[in-house]
Design a protein around this motif. Structure first.
Motif, PDB file in Angstrom:
ATOM      1  N   ASP A 211       0.584  24.726  -3.052  1.00 15.57           N
ATOM      2  CA  ASP A 211       1.504  25.852  -2.953  1.00 15.57           C
ATOM      3  C   ASP A 211       1.007  26.820  -1.888  1.00 15.57           C
ATOM      4  O   ASP A 211      -0.007  27.509  -2.057  1.00 15.57           O
ATOM      5  CB  ASP A 211       1.597  26.571  -4.302  1.00 15.57           C
ATOM      6  N   LEU A 212       1.738  26.875  -0.765  1.00 16.02           N
ATOM      7  CA  LEU A 212       1.326  27.751   0.339  1.00 16.02           C
ATOM      8  C   LEU A 212       1.537  29.225   0.021  1.00 16.02           C
ATOM      9  O   LEU A 212       0.919  30.097   0.630  1.00 16.02           O
ATOM     10  CB  LEU A 212       2.106  27.384   1.602  1.00 16.02           C
ATOM     11  N   GLU A 213       2.419  29.529  -0.928  1.00 15.76           N
ATOM     12  CA  GLU A 213       2.654  30.925  -1.290  1.00 15.76           C
ATOM     13  C   GLU A 213       1.426  31.520  -1.983  1.00 15.76           C
ATOM     14  O   GLU A 213       1.049  32.658  -1.741  1.00 15.76           O
ATOM     15  CB  GLU A 213       3.872  31.027  -2.215  1.00 15.76           C
ATOM     16  N   THR A 214       0.835  30.742  -2.869  1.00 15.28           N
ATOM     17  CA  THR A 214      -0.329  31.242  -3.616  1.00 15.28           C
ATOM     18  C   THR A 214      -1.649  30.723  -3.048  1.00 15.28           C
ATOM     19  O   THR A 214      -2.720  31.086  -3.531  1.00 15.28           O
ATOM     20  CB  THR A 214      -0.226  30.807  -5.087  1.00 15.28           C
ATOM     21  N   LEU A 215      -1.530  29.853  -2.006  1.00 13.08           N
ATOM     22  CA  LEU A 215      -2.722  29.228  -1.412  1.00 13.08           C
ATOM     23  C   LEU A 215      -3.579  28.525  -2.470  1.00 13.08           C
ATOM     24  O   LEU A 215      -4.804  28.633  -2.479  1.00 13.08           O
ATOM     25  CB  LEU A 215      -3.576  30.273  -0.670  1.00 13.08           C
ATOM     26  N   SER A 216      -2.910  27.834  -3.370  1.00  5.39           N
ATOM     27  CA  SER A 216      -3.638  27.127  -4.418  1.00  5.39           C
ATOM     28  C   SER A 216      -2.926  25.815  -4.744  1.00  5.39           C
ATOM     29  O   SER A 216      -1.710  25.699  -4.559  1.00  5.39           O
ATOM     30  CB  SER A 216      -3.722  27.986  -5.680  1.00  5.39           C
ATOM     31  N   PRO A 217      -3.677  24.813  -5.206  1.00  4.43           N
ATOM     32  CA  PRO A 217      -3.055  23.528  -5.553  1.00  4.43           C
ATOM     33  C   PRO A 217      -2.281  23.634  -6.859  1.00  4.43           C
ATOM     34  O   PRO A 217      -2.631  24.413  -7.737  1.00  4.43           O
ATOM     35  CB  PRO A 217      -4.258  22.587  -5.707  1.00  4.43           C
ATOM     36  N   THR A 218      -1.211  22.857  -6.982  1.00  6.90           N
ATOM     37  CA  THR A 218      -0.443  22.812  -8.235  1.00  6.90           C
ATOM     38  C   THR A 218      -0.939  21.669  -9.124  1.00  6.90           C
ATOM     39  O   THR A 218      -0.580  21.601 -10.294  1.00  6.90           O
ATOM     40  CB  THR A 218       1.056  22.580  -7.969  1.00  6.90           C
ATOM     41  N   TYR A 219      -1.733  20.759  -8.559  1.00 12.00           N
ATOM     42  CA  TYR A 219      -2.295  19.590  -9.248  1.00 12.00           C
ATOM     43  C   TYR A 219      -1.229  18.571  -9.640  1.00 12.00           C
ATOM     44  O   TYR A 219      -1.500  17.626 -10.368  1.00 12.00           O
ATOM     45  CB  TYR A 219      -3.091  20.007 -10.496  1.00 12.00           C
ATOM     46  N   ARG A 220      -0.004  18.755  -9.138  1.00 10.45           N
ATOM     47  CA  ARG A 220       1.047  17.766  -9.365  1.00 10.45           C
ATOM     48  C   ARG A 220       0.880  16.627  -8.371  1.00 10.45           C
ATOM     49  O   ARG A 220       0.654  16.847  -7.187  1.00 10.45           O
ATOM     50  CB  ARG A 220       2.432  18.384  -9.224  1.00 10.45           C
ATOM     51  N   LEU A 221       0.990  15.387  -8.877  1.00 10.95           N
ATOM     52  CA  LEU A 221       0.822  14.207  -8.031  1.00 10.95           C
ATOM     53  C   LEU A 221       2.183  13.727  -7.559  1.00 10.95           C
ATOM     54  O   LEU A 221       3.097  13.535  -8.367  1.00 10.95           O
ATOM     55  CB  LEU A 221       0.110  13.101  -8.819  1.00 10.95           C
ATOM     56  N   LEU A 222       2.336  13.530  -6.245  1.00 16.65           N
ATOM     57  CA  LEU A 222       3.583  13.066  -5.657  1.00 16.65           C
ATOM     58  C   LEU A 222       3.329  11.715  -5.014  1.00 16.65           C
ATOM     59  O   LEU A 222       2.644  11.624  -3.985  1.00 16.65           O
ATOM     60  CB  LEU A 222       4.097  14.062  -4.618  1.00 16.65           C
ATOM     61  N   ILE A 223       3.847  10.650  -5.614  1.00 13.85           N
ATOM     62  CA  ILE A 223       3.661   9.304  -5.063  1.00 13.85           C
ATOM     63  C   ILE A 223       4.794   9.000  -4.084  1.00 13.85           C
ATOM     64  O   ILE A 223       5.956   9.279  -4.351  1.00 13.85           O
ATOM     65  CB  ILE A 223       3.615   8.264  -6.199  1.00 13.85           C
ATOM     66  N   GLY A 224       4.415   8.420  -2.956  1.00 17.78           N
ATOM     67  CA  GLY A 224       5.391   8.084  -1.924  1.00 17.78           C
ATOM     68  C   GLY A 224       5.322   9.010  -0.739  1.00 17.78           C
ATOM     69  O   GLY A 224       5.980   8.782   0.283  1.00 17.78           O
ATOM     70  N   ILE A 225       4.534  10.088  -0.842  1.00 13.21           N
ATOM     71  CA  ILE A 225       4.408  11.067   0.245  1.00 13.21           C
ATOM     72  C   ILE A 225       2.931  11.259   0.555  1.00 13.21           C
ATOM     73  O   ILE A 225       2.147  11.563  -0.344  1.00 13.21           O
ATOM     74  CB  ILE A 225       5.030  12.417  -0.145  1.00 13.21           C
ATOM     75  N   PRO A 226       2.531  11.079   1.820  1.00 22.76           N
ATOM     76  CA  PRO A 226       1.124  11.344   2.174  1.00 22.76           C
ATOM     77  C   PRO A 226       0.846  12.835   2.176  1.00 22.76           C
ATOM     78  O   PRO A 226       1.734  13.653   2.409  1.00 22.76           O
ATOM     79  CB  PRO A 226       0.985  10.736   3.575  1.00 22.76           C
ATOM     80  N   GLY A 227      -0.402  13.201   1.933  1.00 20.54           N
ATOM     81  CA  GLY A 227      -0.784  14.607   1.904  1.00 20.54           C
ATOM     82  C   GLY A 227      -0.719  15.234   3.285  1.00 20.54           C
ATOM     83  O   GLY A 227      -1.130  14.636   4.277  1.00 20.54           O
TER      84      GLY A 227
ATOM     85  N   VAL B  39       0.863  -1.179   0.000  1.00 21.67           N
ATOM     86  CA  VAL B  39       0.000   0.000   0.000  1.00 21.67           C
ATOM     87  C   VAL B  39       0.900   1.229   0.000  1.00 21.67           C
ATOM     88  O   VAL B  39       1.864   1.297   0.765  1.00 21.67           O
ATOM     89  CB  VAL B  39      -0.951   0.013   1.218  1.00 21.67           C
ATOM     90  N   GLU B  40       0.611   2.204  -0.849  1.00 21.56           N
ATOM     91  CA  GLU B  40       1.467   3.385  -0.989  1.00 21.56           C
ATOM     92  C   GLU B  40       0.653   4.666  -0.817  1.00 21.56           C
ATOM     93  O   GLU B  40      -0.510   4.743  -1.218  1.00 21.56           O
ATOM     94  CB  GLU B  40       2.138   3.381  -2.361  1.00 21.56           C
ATOM     95  N   ASN B  41       1.292   5.647  -0.200  1.00 18.83           N
ATOM     96  CA  ASN B  41       0.704   6.976  -0.061  1.00 18.83           C
ATOM     97  C   ASN B  41       0.995   7.830  -1.289  1.00 18.83           C
ATOM     98  O   ASN B  41       1.981   7.613  -2.007  1.00 18.83           O
ATOM     99  CB  ASN B  41       1.297   7.680   1.171  1.00 18.83           C
ATOM    100  N   ALA B  42       0.154   8.819  -1.514  1.00 16.83           N
ATOM    101  CA  ALA B  42       0.390   9.814  -2.560  1.00 16.83           C
ATOM    102  C   ALA B  42      -0.374  11.065  -2.176  1.00 16.83           C
ATOM    103  O   ALA B  42      -1.314  11.013  -1.367  1.00 16.83           O
ATOM    104  CB  ALA B  42      -0.065   9.301  -3.920  1.00 16.83           C
ATOM    105  N   CYS B  43       0.040  12.190  -2.738  1.00 14.04           N
ATOM    106  CA  CYS B  43      -0.658  13.439  -2.437  1.00 14.04           C
ATOM    107  C   CYS B  43      -0.607  14.370  -3.634  1.00 14.04           C
ATOM    108  O   CYS B  43       0.208  14.184  -4.541  1.00 14.04           O
ATOM    109  CB  CYS B  43      -0.043  14.124  -1.216  1.00 14.04           C
ATOM    110  N   CYS B  44      -1.500  15.329  -3.623  1.00 16.04           N
ATOM    111  CA  CYS B  44      -1.488  16.373  -4.638  1.00 16.04           C
ATOM    112  C   CYS B  44      -0.838  17.607  -4.025  1.00 16.04           C
ATOM    113  O   CYS B  44      -1.267  18.095  -2.973  1.00 16.04           O
ATOM    114  CB  CYS B  44      -2.904  16.689  -5.117  1.00 16.04           C
ATOM    115  N   GLU B  45       0.192  18.119  -4.681  1.00 17.95           N
ATOM    116  CA  GLU B  45       0.997  19.218  -4.149  1.00 17.95           C
ATOM    117  C   GLU B  45       0.163  20.487  -3.968  1.00 17.95           C
ATOM    118  O   GLU B  45      -0.741  20.782  -4.751  1.00 17.95           O
ATOM    119  CB  GLU B  45       2.149  19.478  -5.120  1.00 17.95           C
TER     120      GLU B  45
END
Length: 791
Positions: free
Chosen positions: A470-486, A462-468
């Motif tokens: 951006d705290l600077e713009t307070l908006s999602p980048t929609y980039r998927l990062l597999i291996g890191i929980p949100g 079982v693997e974690n993943a999250c959608c990145e």
């Protein structure tokens, strides 16, 4: 497959878009009925057809199916010996016209296209040219039959025309008569009930001889057919009947011819409909820049830079998502509007599209699995009709999925066990995921529960993943990062939006320290992964540049090798000619010495001495040909001494040439040597005196060509050779003829079946140094000889 997932994953929208790319109603229906397959071979076949059609679109352009209609009802009428009308026959002709265009489109010399999966479709089409020509010659439009449809129809129409002229002449005479002018309402000719009439005032009805056919609305005018034209009008009616009968005969004849070809017509329509459908898939793939996925039966999904096809291509962010090798379950976590649901739908939709034979909008090399079924629980499932809450509706769907899914299924779950108590929901979600994981079912799920992040970290497969985010713009980048929980960004977002610090600190104090450390660790992991991916991207670009340079170097090496091989071939050829000449000289001398030795009494010493002197001279000439010796030339110590147009000798090639372009900073010049242009360094050049300059064009230009000019035959005989043998001989012969300075040559190939002539003409058409080629004139060889002229 369960069709509910088609709506959930918006597969139906893909199909509606696909329909717009088909031209015919039958092709659109095939698009509408397109369903994903679970058969591995069937999927591969469909994908290959889409790929080959896409290749043809890029290489050959579009094939039009506009105007293709369903002629099957017409064929059913022909089976019962019915006669088709003009519109129905024209639809058959249109089908044959599209068939002929398709055959021409499929007839290609491209070796890749000639053996693709679509070639068999094109090969099975039959244009039935005789039927097409017959229909189009006879029927000009839905309302018009050609005069040339039959000789009888032509005669009838000629007679109709002559009768009309006679009627008009007589009626003109009637209305122009002084006796009739007072009785006529107007001096004009009109038609009533298909009969030619004139308008007569009512009060003169008994005075004007003729038959009344109509009356004006006011009653003041009667439309009377004068007695003078009654017989002609009757004859015209008879001719009209004859014309209709003849047209019916023509239509019957055309229908009979079409009936005899009904099987070929039906097969043509079937193939064209299939091609319309296949090319619709290719056109759609071209629009969204789709690629052919690589399929496997191991449950591996690896989508590289996938873009959801229903989103704006200028705004959609590509994702790289994979599952099935190192892990069978992927949990997507992160804030709302971060792209988790889009990622989930992209996986499911790509699988449906791929298994339906459609390309996917992703990078080349993306992999998809063959699943027997795809289950999706996405979106608001609240049911007012069944009086169920959102949670209850989701749970009803989950129960169905758990009962039906197996190791060959793909399960997609959005916000698993949301809409209820967080503690109970998290526990229930873990239990459901664990059941799916134990059953080895490929699963992708999204969640907000922190407990599920820990479950993924503690559970193998079982693997974690999250959608990145951006705290600077307070908006999602929609980039998927597999291996890191949100990571939960609630505190950071609230702080940037201006929530007082004391409230944020108070909130932090309510959270367990372990949870805070876990969130901080996630933040650091996310940062580190982003940096690593950036470095990987730079390394990939560098690797691509190195690969491009490597390919460029290989091309240059191949070019050098090719030129070197040609020079060696030329050198061997020249050496062989020199040795043959030397052998002839030696044989001639031996024969003479032998003859003189048989008559010792005769005074042959003087002859022998003269022969030896002549032999020494010849050997000296041969020696000069075999070894290059420096010429007397002006001493050149600077590349600038060579001017454009100067005659030079290239020492490395033993060829004469002319300076085409002056030297660059490295001392390299462009030298034209016959039809060969090459870069040569000034150190390998000798400036020739004007009297030793190369002769005008079409004269031998160097030592090699002088020798060739002396031996080359202006004609080559290829009779009895196969095409391949003839091309091999012709290639060498044309090279020799060009170097020898010949302006034209004769190629003897004979008439025969024409196959050898066709093969030779196809080869000549591709040669850049051939100015023209044509068959010889009558008396010079006619169609058995081709005259080739060089540039």
């Amino acid at each position: 497959m369960n069709t509910k997932a088609f709506i959930t994953l918006e597969y139906d929208k893909i199909i509606k878009k696909l329909e717009t790319f088909a031209s015919s109603t039958m092709g659109k229906k095939l698009c509408k009925d397109l369903l994903p397959s679970s058969d591995y071979e069937e999927i591969l076949s469909a994908q290959t057809e889409t790929k080959d059609a896409l290749t043809r679109l890029y290489k050959t352009g579009y094939l039009s199916f506009q105007g293709l209609s369903d002629i099957r009802p017409h064929l059913r009428l022909l089976e019962i010996d019915s006669t088709l009308n003009q519109k129905e026959l024209l639809e058959i002709a249109r089908l044959l016209s599209i068939t002929a265009q398709a055959v021409e489109y499929g007839d290609t010399e491209d070796e890749v296209l000639a053996y693709d999966s679509l070639n068999s479709y094109f090969g099975e089409l039959d244009p039935l040219e005789f039927l097409y020509q017959r229909i189009t010659q006879c029927i000009l439009s839905e309302d018009e039959i050609s005069d040339d449809a039959s000789s009888a129809l032509k005669d009838i129409r000629r007679e109709i025309k002559q009768t009309n002229i006679s009627i008009h002449n007589k009626l003109t005479s009637v209305i122009n008569s002084q006796n009739n002018k007072t009785m006529l309402q107007d001096a004009l000719i009109t038609v009533r009930n298909g009969r030619y009439c004139v308008p007569v005032k009512t009060e003169y009805r008994n005075a004007f001889p003729g038959m009344i056919h109509d009356q004006s609305s006011s009653g003041s005018t009667l439309f009377i057919e004068p007695m003078a034209v009654v017989q002609l009008n009757n004859h015209l009616k008879e001719l009209d009947i004859k014309e209709k009968m003849e047209i019916e005969k023509i239509l019957q004849s055309l229908s009979a011819q079409a009936a005899s070809c009904s099987r070929e017509l039906e097969e043509n329509q079937k193939i064209l409909t299939k091609l319309d459908f296949i090319f619709a898939k290719a056109k759609y793939a071209k629009e969204y820049q789709g690629t052919e996925p690589i399929f496997n039966t191991d449950g591996i999904v690896d989508i590289k830079q996938g873009r959801h096809p229903l989103l704006d291509p200028k705004k959609v962010v590509p994702i790289h998502i994979y599952i099935g090798e190192d892990f069978n379950m992927l949990l997507l976590t992160g804030p709302n509007t971060g792209g988790k649901t889009v990622s989930l739908k992209t996986v499911g939709l790509f699988q449906l599209m791929g298994q339906a034979g459609l390309h996917i909008p992703a990078f080349q090399g993306s992999r998809l699995a063959v699943f027997s079924d795809i289950f999706a629980d996405i979106g608001d499932e609240q049911s007012i009709e069944m009086n169920l809450s959102t949670f209850s509706s989701h749970m009803t769907n989950l129960v169905h999925i758990l009962n039906e899914a197996d190791p060959n299924s793909l399960v997609l779950l959005d916000e698993l066990c949301g809409g209820t108590d967080p503690t109970e929901g998290a526990a229930l979600a873990i239990a459901i995921l664990d059941d799916l994981h134990t059953g080895k079912i490929r699963t992708v799920a999204t969640t907000h529960y922190a407990e599920l992040k820990m479950y993924a970290m503690d559970t193998e497969g079982v693997e974690n993943a999250c959608c990145e985010f951006d705290l600077e713009t307070l908006s999602p980048t929609y980039r998927l990062l597999i291996g890191i929980p949100g990571k939960s960004n609630a505190f950071s977002i609230s702080e940037r939006l201006g929530l007082p610090d004391y409230i944020i600190e108070q909130a932090r104090s309510q959270i367990d320290a372990t949870a805070i450390d876990f969130e901080n660790m996630l933040s650091e992991l996310e940062k580190n992964k982003a940096e690593i991916e950036k470095e990987q991207s730079e390394l990939y670009k560098t690797k691509q540049e190195i690969e491009n340079l490597k390919n460029s170097l290989k091309e240059k090496q191949d070019d050098i090798k090719e030129k070197r091989d040609k020079m060696l071939r030329d050198a061997r050829e020249e050496a062989r000619n020199i040795l043959e000449e030397a052998k002839e000289v030696a044989d001639e001398s031996i024969r003479k010495y032998h003859a003189w030795g048989q008559h010792p009494k005769q005074n042959n010493m003087k002859k022998m001495e003269a022969q030896r002197s002549d032999l020494r001279g010849r050997m000296s000439k041969l020696d000069k040909k075999l070894a290059y010796k420096a010429k007397k030339s002006s001493t050149i110590s600077d590349p600038s001494d060579f001017k454009v147009g100067d005659s030079v000798f290239v020492t490395t090639l033993s060829l004469n040439g002319t300076v085409k372009e002056a030297a660059n900073k490295d001392g390299d010049l462009i030298i034209q040597m016959g039809f060969l242009s090459s870069v040569v360094n000034y150190k390998n050049l000798e400036l020739l005196a004007p009297e030793k300059a190369p002769k005008p064009q079409h004269q031998p230009k160097d030592r090699y060509s002088i020798n060739k000019a002396a031996t080359i035959n202006p004609e080559i005989n290829l009779l009895g050779n196969t095409v391949d043998e003839a091309i091999a001989r012709l290639e060498k012969y044309l090279d020799d003829a060009m170097i020898a300075g010949l302006t034209s040559v004769r190629v003897v190939h004979g008439k025969g079946t024409g196959a050898l002539r066709k093969g030779i003409h196809e080869y000549l058409r591709k040669l850049k140094f051939v100015k023209s080629y044509k068959l010889a004139e009558f008396g010079e060889g006619d169609a058995g000889v081709t005259i080739v002229t060089f540039k």
